[in-house]
Design an enzyme around this catalytic site. Structure first.
Site, PDB file in Angstrom:
ATOM      1  N   HIS A  17      -3.141   4.205  -2.788  1.00  0.00           N
ATOM      2  CA  HIS A  17      -4.173   3.415  -2.090  1.00  0.00           C
ATOM      3  C   HIS A  17      -4.861   4.267  -1.029  1.00  0.00           C
ATOM      4  CE1 HIS A  17      -1.404   0.114  -3.528  1.00  0.00           C
ATOM      5  NE2 HIS A  17      -2.560  -0.287  -3.992  1.00  0.00           N
ATOM      6  N   GLN A  63      -3.539 -13.385 -12.134  1.00  0.00           N
ATOM      7  CA  GLN A  63      -3.375 -12.270 -13.072  1.00  0.00           C
ATOM      8  C   GLN A  63      -1.916 -12.045 -13.459  1.00  0.00           C
ATOM      9  OE1 GLN A  63      -5.169  -9.431 -10.116  1.00  0.00           O
ATOM     10  NE2 GLN A  63      -3.676  -7.991 -10.938  1.00  0.00           N
ATOM     11  N   GLY A 115      -8.129   2.807  -8.937  1.00  0.00           N
ATOM     12  CA  GLY A 115      -7.323   3.950  -9.373  1.00  0.00           C
ATOM     13  C   GLY A 115      -7.394   4.105 -10.889  1.00  0.00           C
ATOM     14  N   GLN A 116      -7.513   5.347 -11.337  1.00  0.00           N
ATOM     15  CA  GLN A 116      -7.538   5.630 -12.779  1.00  0.00           C
ATOM     16  C   GLN A 116      -6.177   5.320 -13.412  1.00  0.00           C
ATOM     17  OE1 GLN A 116     -10.364   6.416 -14.401  1.00  0.00           O
ATOM     18  NE2 GLN A 116      -9.185   6.311 -16.290  1.00  0.00           N
ATOM     19  N   SER A 120       3.396   0.316  -6.861  1.00  0.00           N
ATOM     20  CA  SER A 120       4.198  -0.594  -6.034  1.00  0.00           C
ATOM     21  C   SER A 120       5.480  -0.975  -6.766  1.00  0.00           C
ATOM     22  CB  SER A 120       3.395  -1.851  -5.723  1.00  0.00           C
ATOM     23  OG  SER A 120       2.115  -1.483  -5.281  1.00  0.00           O
ATOM     24  N   LEU A 131       0.829  -1.212   0.000  1.00  0.00           N
ATOM     25  CA  LEU A 131       0.000   0.000   0.000  1.00  0.00           C
ATOM     26  C   LEU A 131       0.865   1.265   0.000  1.00  0.00           C
ATOM     27  CD1 LEU A 131      -2.814  -1.026   2.536  1.00  0.00           C
ATOM     28  CD2 LEU A 131      -2.715  -1.392   0.056  1.00  0.00           C
TER      29      LEU A 131
HETATM   30  O1  PAF Z   1      -5.113  -3.202  -9.234  1.00  0.00           O
HETATM   31  C1  PAF Z   1      -4.826  -4.171  -8.490  1.00  0.00           C
HETATM   32  O2  PAF Z   1      -4.134  -4.036  -7.485  1.00  0.00           O
HETATM   33  C2  PAF Z   1      -5.346  -5.551  -8.850  1.00  0.00           C
HETATM   34  O3  PAF Z   1      -5.397  -5.726 -10.228  1.00  0.00           O
HETATM   35  C3  PAF Z   1      -6.710  -5.865  -8.205  1.00  0.00           C
HETATM   36  C4  PAF Z   1      -7.776  -4.940  -8.741  1.00  0.00           C
HETATM   37  C5  PAF Z   1      -6.606  -5.730  -6.697  1.00  0.00           C
HETATM   38  C6  PAF Z   1      -7.119  -7.296  -8.547  1.00  0.00           C
HETATM   39  O4  PAF Z   1      -6.219  -8.227  -8.031  1.00  0.00           O
END
Ligand code: PAF
Length: 259
Positions: A35, A59, A145-146, A184, A31
């Site tokens: 965030h 992902q 976030g955009q 990050s 974070l």
């Molecule tokens: O943007 C992110 O941090 C990730 O893609 C999310 C939306 C938390 C999904 O894992």
């Protein structure tokens, strides 16, 4: 602040808060100030703020990218508490994807362009985990976030296509004073790479993909794409690599950005 590790734990913790509104801020941890801006927006929109901390393996196509992702749960819990989060959902991978798991969601067109081309399967993982989080938390508002403009576009499509009864709030990108968007991944940049990476916001500020690409290449960045994709609002977006670190950024075309 309550910390729930299981789906049942989240549902139990939220049971007596259903009279009011609930906002969800999905995160993968690590974070930062970006965030905090999402939590502030969530707090302004709803009575209860839930933040999820889940490094979603589905992902990440590249195991090195997943393994290199910064993890510090204790620091993230401190940051969430200080930001005023009511409930953190920090599940294990097994809680989200138990043995036998086989259900996936895909936003076909929007999910396959740009990031989807360079990171095949990325948005399938994002869409799936977000739909799961939406189902678990049942928020009125979800906050993103955009900075991840394509993620916002993909999730808006998912929400519309599946008739989900929730509102997506997209929060403007937070930048360091030098213009670099908070991410990050910035922690992985060497000082020299960070200096080169500053060409990214400057290039986007030209609002011209060809001019932007020329500036990025001149700065010694490897360019994956610079494009004006079919997002709302109209946006110029780019992805570059500075050494082994991949950075994305975008600016809505109507925004004033100093060059
Ligand atoms: O943007 C992110 O941090 C990730 O893609 C999310 C939306 C938390 C999904 O894992």
């Amino acid at each position: 602040m309550i910390v729930a590790r299981t789906v049942d734990g989240v549902r139990a913790a939220l049971a007596d808060r259903r009279g009011g509104t609930v906002a969800l801020v999905p995160t993968m941890g690590a974070l930062h100030g970006g965030h905090r801006a999402l939590v502030r927006a969530a707090r302004g929109a709803c009575d209860t703020v839930v933040l999820s901390l889940f490094l979603n393996p589905s992902q990440f196509g590249d195991p090195a990218d997943l393994n290199g992702y910064p993890r510090d749960e204790a620091a993230d819990l401190d940051a969430a508490g200080a930001a005023g989060v009511d409930l953190v959902f920090a599940p294990t991978t097994d809680e989200m994807y138990p043995p036998g798991y086989q259900t996936w969601v895909e936003v076909t067109e929007l999910g396959r362009m740009l990031e989807g081309e360079f990171r095949p399967g990325h948005f399938r993982g994002v869409a799936t985990v977000c739909l799961k989080l939406f189902t678990i938390v049942r928020p009125d508002v979800v906050v993103f976030g955009q900075k991840d403009a394509q993620q916002v576009a993909v999730l808006r499509r998912l929400i519309a296509d599946l008739h989900l009864e929730l509102e997506l709030l997209a929060v403007p990108t937070v930048r360091d004073p030098d213009g670099l968007a908070l991410s990050s991944r910035n922690a992985r940049l060497t000082p020299a790479e960070r200096r080169r990476a500053l060409a990214l916001p400057r290039a986007l500020a030209t609002r011209d993909p060809d001019e932007a690409r020329a500036l990025l290449e001149e700065a010694g960045l490897d360019v994956d794409y610079v494009a004006i994709p079919p997002f709302h609002p109209p946006t110029i977006a780019a992805a570059v690599r500075a050494g082994s670190t991949r950075l994305i950024d975008n600016i809505p075309l109507e925004t004033e950005v100093s060059r």
